[in-house]
Design an enzyme around this catalytic site. Structure first.
Site, PDB file in Angstrom:
ATOM      1  N   CYS A   1     -53.836 -20.020 -21.320  1.00 14.86           N
ATOM      2  CA  CYS A   1     -52.733 -20.097 -20.763  1.00 14.86           C
ATOM      3  C   CYS A   1     -53.093 -19.219 -19.651  1.00 14.86           C
ATOM      4  O   CYS A   1     -51.280 -18.661 -19.031  1.00 14.86           O
ATOM      5  CB  CYS A   1     -51.619 -19.365 -21.668  1.00 14.86           C
ATOM      6  SG  CYS A   1     -51.602 -20.465 -23.469  1.00 14.86           S
TER       7      CYS A   1
ATOM      8  N   ASN B   1     -56.418 -14.779 -29.959  1.00 14.84           N
ATOM      9  CA  ASN B   1     -56.790 -16.286 -29.618  1.00 14.84           C
ATOM     10  C   ASN B   1     -58.010 -15.807 -28.501  1.00 14.84           C
ATOM     11  O   ASN B   1     -58.601 -17.008 -28.341  1.00 14.84           O
ATOM     12  CB  ASN B   1     -55.699 -17.284 -28.785  1.00 14.84           C
ATOM     13  CG  ASN B   1     -54.611 -16.443 -28.153  1.00 14.84           C
ATOM     14  OD1 ASN B   1     -54.074 -14.768 -28.849  1.00 14.84           O
ATOM     15  ND2 ASN B   1     -54.253 -16.972 -26.783  1.00 14.84           N
TER      16      ASN B   1
ATOM     17  N   THR C   1     -45.366 -22.375 -29.145  1.00 14.70           N
ATOM     18  CA  THR C   1     -44.153 -21.477 -28.488  1.00 14.70           C
ATOM     19  C   THR C   1     -42.710 -21.441 -28.688  1.00 14.70           C
ATOM     20  O   THR C   1     -42.037 -20.378 -29.128  1.00 14.70           O
ATOM     21  CB  THR C   1     -43.844 -21.934 -27.011  1.00 14.70           C
ATOM     22  OG1 THR C   1     -45.820 -21.932 -26.503  1.00 14.70           O
ATOM     23  CG2 THR C   1     -43.391 -21.198 -25.512  1.00 14.70           C
TER      24      THR C   1
ATOM     25  N   THR D   1     -33.301 -35.005 -31.671  1.00 14.19           N
ATOM     26  CA  THR D   1     -33.893 -36.205 -32.884  1.00 14.19           C
ATOM     27  C   THR D   1     -35.359 -35.687 -32.910  1.00 14.19           C
ATOM     28  O   THR D   1     -36.032 -35.326 -32.835  1.00 14.19           O
ATOM     29  CB  THR D   1     -34.038 -37.646 -32.379  1.00 14.19           C
ATOM     30  OG1 THR D   1     -32.612 -37.569 -31.881  1.00 14.19           O
ATOM     31  CG2 THR D   1     -34.331 -38.646 -33.369  1.00 14.19           C
TER      32      THR D   1
ATOM     33  N   HIS E   1     -51.642 -29.152 -32.072  1.00 12.20           N
ATOM     34  CA  HIS E   1     -52.946 -28.936 -31.980  1.00 12.20           C
ATOM     35  C   HIS E   1     -54.020 -28.414 -31.841  1.00 12.20           C
ATOM     36  O   HIS E   1     -55.251 -28.658 -31.129  1.00 12.20           O
ATOM     37  CB  HIS E   1     -52.559 -29.913 -30.459  1.00 12.20           C
ATOM     38  CG  HIS E   1     -52.163 -28.174 -29.255  1.00 12.20           C
ATOM     39  ND1 HIS E   1     -53.132 -27.689 -28.222  1.00 12.20           N
ATOM     40  CD2 HIS E   1     -51.047 -27.346 -29.316  1.00 12.20           C
ATOM     41  CE1 HIS E   1     -52.604 -26.342 -28.369  1.00 12.20           C
ATOM     42  NE2 HIS E   1     -51.591 -26.457 -28.693  1.00 12.20           N
TER      43      HIS E   1
ATOM     44  N   GLN F   1     -53.189 -19.557 -34.575  1.00 15.91           N
ATOM     45  CA  GLN F   1     -54.673 -19.587 -34.325  1.00 15.91           C
ATOM     46  C   GLN F   1     -55.642 -18.980 -36.348  1.00 15.91           C
ATOM     47  O   GLN F   1     -56.111 -19.457 -35.940  1.00 15.91           O
ATOM     48  CB  GLN F   1     -55.709 -18.164 -33.050  1.00 15.91           C
ATOM     49  CG  GLN F   1     -55.505 -19.077 -32.238  1.00 15.91           C
ATOM     50  CD  GLN F   1     -55.611 -20.540 -31.145  1.00 15.91           C
ATOM     51  OE1 GLN F   1     -56.619 -20.591 -31.913  1.00 15.91           O
ATOM     52  NE2 GLN F   1     -55.436 -20.382 -30.285  1.00 15.91           N
TER      53      GLN F   1
HETATM   54  N1  PLP Z   1     -49.846 -18.293 -30.018  1.00 17.59           N
HETATM   55  C1  PLP Z   1     -51.113 -18.888 -29.976  1.00 17.59           C
HETATM   56  C2  PLP Z   1     -51.922 -17.117 -30.759  1.00 17.59           C
HETATM   57  C3  PLP Z   1     -51.974 -19.533 -29.235  1.00 17.59           C
HETATM   58  O1  PLP Z   1     -52.844 -19.777 -29.180  1.00 17.59           O
HETATM   59  C4  PLP Z   1     -51.266 -20.694 -28.813  1.00 17.59           C
HETATM   60  C5  PLP Z   1     -51.698 -21.704 -28.091  1.00 17.59           C
HETATM   61  O2  PLP Z   1     -52.986 -21.322 -27.467  1.00 17.59           O
HETATM   62  C6  PLP Z   1     -49.777 -20.338 -28.892  1.00 17.59           C
HETATM   63  C7  PLP Z   1     -48.864 -19.724 -29.414  1.00 17.59           C
HETATM   64  C8  PLP Z   1     -48.754 -21.614 -29.036  1.00 17.59           C
HETATM   65  O3  PLP Z   1     -48.714 -22.733 -29.313  1.00 17.59           O
HETATM   66  P1  PLP Z   1     -48.282 -24.143 -28.276  1.00 17.59           P
HETATM   67  O4  PLP Z   1     -48.841 -24.585 -27.612  1.00 17.59           O
HETATM   68  O5  PLP Z   1     -48.072 -25.060 -29.002  1.00 17.59           O
HETATM   69  O6  PLP Z   1     -46.664 -24.120 -27.742  1.00 17.59           O
END
Ligand code: PLP
Length: 377
Positions: free
Chosen positions: A323, A149, A70, A238, A201, A179
């Protein structure tokens, strides 16, 4: 438990947790400290950067660690607009981006920018021609994701980059590759994008860690966070050394036998597509070019009920993106599917530990849901 939601997040392998534990407890120094414990961490952080940069196909100097995907998306959108503030206040993106990009664009709208949100066809396709047609002389940024995603569709970033070079060479290109990283092959410095976002992650690294590639056309990228001089003065805070150590270890593990892993994921996906297709009223959604994501709809059966029912049996799948819990997904809405189909969209996503037996169990549970519950849409 049967976990088929790797696009939401993935388990951390023991070796990754061990690498993080060692940094958290023993080698806990602050890389900015000037005694050996700190200096050693500074050196170590650079070797972790090299490991992730090699996997992304760029140099270590082009890679900045962030707190998540993000943050990378937010940073790329704002830095691109800042660099091109004199060129114009227009952004081209798609209606199916992750909310990290969409909300950054909406923030830019509140700063006076105009944003073109390109819609996909019913299969989730977005073409390079469609993107390039929307580009204008005042387009500061094009932001198009590499792999969707929720659908698994891949978007033609290389073609968009090549087209932009003639349509408007000053427009900067960002791709959210969260992704795509270690799921589909790409080399950041040959892709033609100026910014590439990844996150740890999704590939077995810890949550709360990501990276942003920034290419040579970006001059003095504007930081998102003001503060200390970390990350060459561009990303203050940091360094999250344990997270970064875990990210680098996860990348190393994932790169071992990557081709075989991806071939296995493709097989699993094809197997799941065939197995699920035998369920009455189930249709596959999207294009599914990415090896690890399969979207389908049990037309008439609300997806949240399916997810809850399977969840109560220990089977983890998602209704669109994790999300968007409880709310209709903007991605599915953008496809313009019939109401009953749109309401029943679910996503299965696979990782190195996934098996055909898990897919069989999931398909049986879906079939039971279909047979025992009344359609409500
Ligand atoms: N972009 C995409 C396509 C994602 O699938 C995700 C997470 O689901 C993100 C951005 C956000 O990543 P993060 O969870 O590391 O903030």
């Amino acid at each position: 438990m049967i976990y088929l939601d790797y696009a939401a997040t993935a388990p951390v392998p023991r070796a990754v947790a061990d690498a993080m534990y060692e940094v958290l407890t023993g080698r806990f120094g602050n890389p900015s400290s000037q005694y050996p414990l700190g200096l050693e961490m500074k050196k170590q952080a650079e070797s972790w950067r090299t490991a992730v940069a090699e996997a992304m196909g760029c140099t270590a100097k082009q890679l900045y660690f962030t707190s998540c995907g993000t943050e990378g998306d937010n940073w790329a959108v704002t830095a691109a607009c800042w660099q091109n503030r004199r060129l114009g206040k227009h952004i081209v993106t798609t209606a199916v981006e992750h909310s990290a990009v969409l909300e950054s664009c909406r923030w830019m709208e509140r700063q006076g920018y105009e944003v073109t949100y390109l819609g996909p066809d019913q299969k989730g396709h977005i073409t390079a021609a469609q993107v390039l047609e929307a580009v204008r002389p005042d387009t500061a940024l094009v932001s198009v994701m590499m792999v969707n995603n929720e659908l698994g569709n891949m978007y033609p970033i290389g073609d968009i980059a090549r087209g932009l070079a003639s349509k408007n060479p000053r427009t900067l290109l960002h791709t959210d590759a969260v992704q795509g990283f270690l799921e589909v092959p790409f080399a950041a410095d040959r892709l033609g994008a100026d910014f590439v976002t990844v996150s740890a992650h999704k590939i077995g690294g810890p949550k709360g860690c990501g990276a942003l590639y920034i290419g040579p056309r970006v001059r003095n990228p504007r930081p998102l966070l003001a503060g200390g001089g970390q990350e060459s003065g561009l990303r203050a805070g940091t360094e999250a050394t344990a997270q970064i150590a875990g990210f680098a270890r996860a990348v190393e593990l994932r790169r071992q036998g990557l081709e075989q892993t991806l071939a296995r994921l493709r097989e699993l996906r094809a197997y799941a597509a065939e197995t699920l297709s035998a369920i009455p009223d189930l249709t596959l959604i999207g294009d599914g070019e990415a090896p690890h994501i399969l979207a389908a709809s049990l037309a008439g059966w609300p997806s949240q009920n399916i997810v809850n029912d399977l969840g109560s049996q220990g089977i983890c799948i998602s209704a669109g993106s994790a999300c968007h819990q409880g709310r209709p997904s903007h991605v599915v809405a953008a496809l313009g599917l019939p109401r009953r189909t749109a309401g029943g969209v679910i996503r299965l996503s696979f990782g190195p530990e996934s098996t055909q037996d898990e897919i069989d169990d999931c398909a049986r549970a879906l079939r039971r849901h279909h047979d025992q519950r009344m359609p409500m849409l």
